[in-house]
Design an enzyme around this catalytic site. Structure first.
Site, PDB file in Angstrom:
ATOM      1  N   ASP A  19      -5.563  10.522   1.876  1.00 23.06           N
ATOM      2  CA  ASP A  19      -5.496   9.417   2.827  1.00 23.06           C
ATOM      3  C   ASP A  19      -6.462   9.524   4.003  1.00 23.06           C
ATOM      4  O   ASP A  19      -6.336   8.769   4.968  1.00 23.06           O
ATOM      5  CB  ASP A  19      -4.072   9.328   3.388  1.00 23.06           C
ATOM      6  CG  ASP A  19      -3.702  10.575   4.187  1.00 23.06           C
ATOM      7  OD1 ASP A  19      -3.708  11.667   3.616  1.00 23.06           O
ATOM      8  OD2 ASP A  19      -3.429  10.448   5.397  1.00 23.06           O
ATOM      9  N   CYS A  20      -7.425  10.422   3.988  1.00 25.62           N
ATOM     10  CA  CYS A  20      -8.299  10.630   5.138  1.00 25.62           C
ATOM     11  C   CYS A  20      -9.191   9.414   5.409  1.00 25.62           C
ATOM     12  O   CYS A  20     -10.007   9.044   4.558  1.00 25.62           O
ATOM     13  CB  CYS A  20      -9.165  11.861   4.898  1.00 25.62           C
ATOM     14  SG  CYS A  20     -10.442  12.105   6.131  1.00 25.62           S
ATOM     15  N   LYS A  47      -6.252  25.437   1.071  1.00 25.51           N
ATOM     16  CA  LYS A  47      -7.699  25.324   0.946  1.00 25.51           C
ATOM     17  C   LYS A  47      -8.272  26.432   0.071  1.00 25.51           C
ATOM     18  O   LYS A  47      -8.073  27.615   0.352  1.00 25.51           O
ATOM     19  CB  LYS A  47      -8.334  25.354   2.337  1.00 25.51           C
ATOM     20  CG  LYS A  47      -7.889  24.206   3.230  1.00 25.51           C
ATOM     21  CD  LYS A  47      -8.371  24.368   4.669  1.00 25.51           C
ATOM     22  CE  LYS A  47      -7.787  23.276   5.539  1.00 25.51           C
ATOM     23  NZ  LYS A  47      -8.127  23.442   6.974  1.00 25.51           N
ATOM     24  N   VAL A  60     -12.838  17.957   6.006  1.00 27.88           N
ATOM     25  CA  VAL A  60     -13.510  16.992   5.129  1.00 27.88           C
ATOM     26  C   VAL A  60     -13.753  15.708   5.932  1.00 27.88           C
ATOM     27  O   VAL A  60     -13.082  15.479   6.938  1.00 27.88           O
ATOM     28  CB  VAL A  60     -12.644  16.682   3.884  1.00 27.88           C
ATOM     29  CG1 VAL A  60     -12.618  17.858   2.935  1.00 27.88           C
ATOM     30  CG2 VAL A  60     -11.221  16.271   4.268  1.00 27.88           C
ATOM     31  N   TRP A 207       1.724  10.900   6.422  1.00 25.98           N
ATOM     32  CA  TRP A 207       2.166  10.601   7.791  1.00 25.98           C
ATOM     33  C   TRP A 207       3.568  11.144   8.051  1.00 25.98           C
ATOM     34  O   TRP A 207       3.866  11.605   9.152  1.00 25.98           O
ATOM     35  CB  TRP A 207       2.102   9.097   8.047  1.00 25.98           C
ATOM     36  CG  TRP A 207       0.745   8.632   8.427  1.00 25.98           C
ATOM     37  CD1 TRP A 207      -0.101   7.835   7.689  1.00 25.98           C
ATOM     38  CD2 TRP A 207       0.026   8.952   9.616  1.00 25.98           C
ATOM     39  NE1 TRP A 207      -1.285   7.650   8.348  1.00 25.98           N
ATOM     40  CE2 TRP A 207      -1.230   8.312   9.537  1.00 25.98           C
ATOM     41  CE3 TRP A 207       0.324   9.703  10.753  1.00 25.98           C
ATOM     42  CZ2 TRP A 207      -2.195   8.415  10.549  1.00 25.98           C
ATOM     43  CZ3 TRP A 207      -0.624   9.815  11.760  1.00 25.98           C
ATOM     44  CH2 TRP A 207      -1.858   9.172  11.646  1.00 25.98           C
ATOM     45  N   LYS A 210       3.160  14.688   9.033  1.00 24.70           N
ATOM     46  CA  LYS A 210       2.621  14.814  10.380  1.00 24.70           C
ATOM     47  C   LYS A 210       3.686  14.511  11.439  1.00 24.70           C
ATOM     48  O   LYS A 210       3.767  15.175  12.468  1.00 24.70           O
ATOM     49  CB  LYS A 210       1.423  13.882  10.565  1.00 24.70           C
ATOM     50  CG  LYS A 210       0.226  14.240   9.723  1.00 24.70           C
ATOM     51  CD  LYS A 210      -0.852  13.165   9.822  1.00 24.70           C
ATOM     52  CE  LYS A 210      -1.991  13.439   8.857  1.00 24.70           C
ATOM     53  NZ  LYS A 210      -2.994  12.340   8.827  1.00 24.70           N
TER      54      LYS A 210
END
Length: 213
Positions: A19-20, A47, A60, A207, A210
């Site tokens: 979703d970036c 990562k 990224v 989200w 987050k």
């Protein structure tokens, strides 16, 4: 010469596009310029070593064109793409380059807010009103009839705003902002956008993670 782009994998689904909005910006730019590219998904929750060797900062998007070095930062990447692949031009006139630039931060503040009286909703509305006024005078895109780099930046962020606020707060852009609604309908329907957007379920999952921290 092969263009390679490292982008975020979906939260909880490392084999799906994530979703970036900054990755989305780069992919939109490549699609609008019809530049073939190889997409590589990076699980930012775990990562891999090969990725950290390429970009020790662990962020990224990261971009590489043929034998050139790997380049991070979407601002730098889209400029490189514009210079190397000038047609069709996506150059935004300097006077329009910051249009809508505060919307994303205002959206995030409102999304995270637990106090309905703290002014975060009004701050977002003020930015959307300003954006609507610009589109009314100069639309349908930020630079009139021609889609440009600033649209590549704004559109993914408006998509995040629409999905996240709709899901977590039941909030929608007021109908009175007719030009904003027309803009999102227009740009969200472009083939470049539908081809490169993350699925809503993955945006919501990211989200949610987050907001829980």
């Amino acid at each position: 010469m092969v263009v390679e782009v490292l982008v975020k994998a979906a939260y909880g689904a490392p084999d799906k596009l994530g979703d970036c909005p900054f990755c989305h910006r780069v992919l939109l730019t490549l699609e609008e310029k019809n530049v073939p590219y190889q997409l590589k998904l990076v699980n930012l929750s775990d990562k891999p070593d090969w990725f950290l060797e390429i970009n020790p900062d662990g962020k990224v998007p990261v971009y590489k064109d043929g034998d050139d070095k790997w380049v991070p930062d979407s601002d730098v990447i889209v400029q490189i793409i514009e210079e190397k692949y000038p047609e069709p031009s996506l150059v935004t006139p300097s006077e329009y380059s910051n249009v809508g630039s505060k919307i994303f931060s205002r959206f995030v503040n409102f999304l995270k807010s637990k106090d309905s009286t703290d002014g975060t909703e009004q701050a977002l509305l003020d930015e959307l009103r300003s954006f609507d006024d610009h589109l009314k005078e100069h639309g349908p895109y930020v630079n009139g009839d021609h889609i440009s780099a600033v649209d590549m930046s704004i559109a993914p962020k408006l998509y995040h705003m629409e999905v996240a606020l709709g899901h977590f707060k039941g909030w929608k852009v007021p109908e009175s902002f007719a030009n904003v609604h027309a803009y999102t309908k227009l740009i969200f329907s472009r083939e470049s956008f539908t081809k490169t957007k993350a699925a809503e379920e993955f945006m919501i999952a990211a989200w949610a993670a987050k907001l829980s921290t």
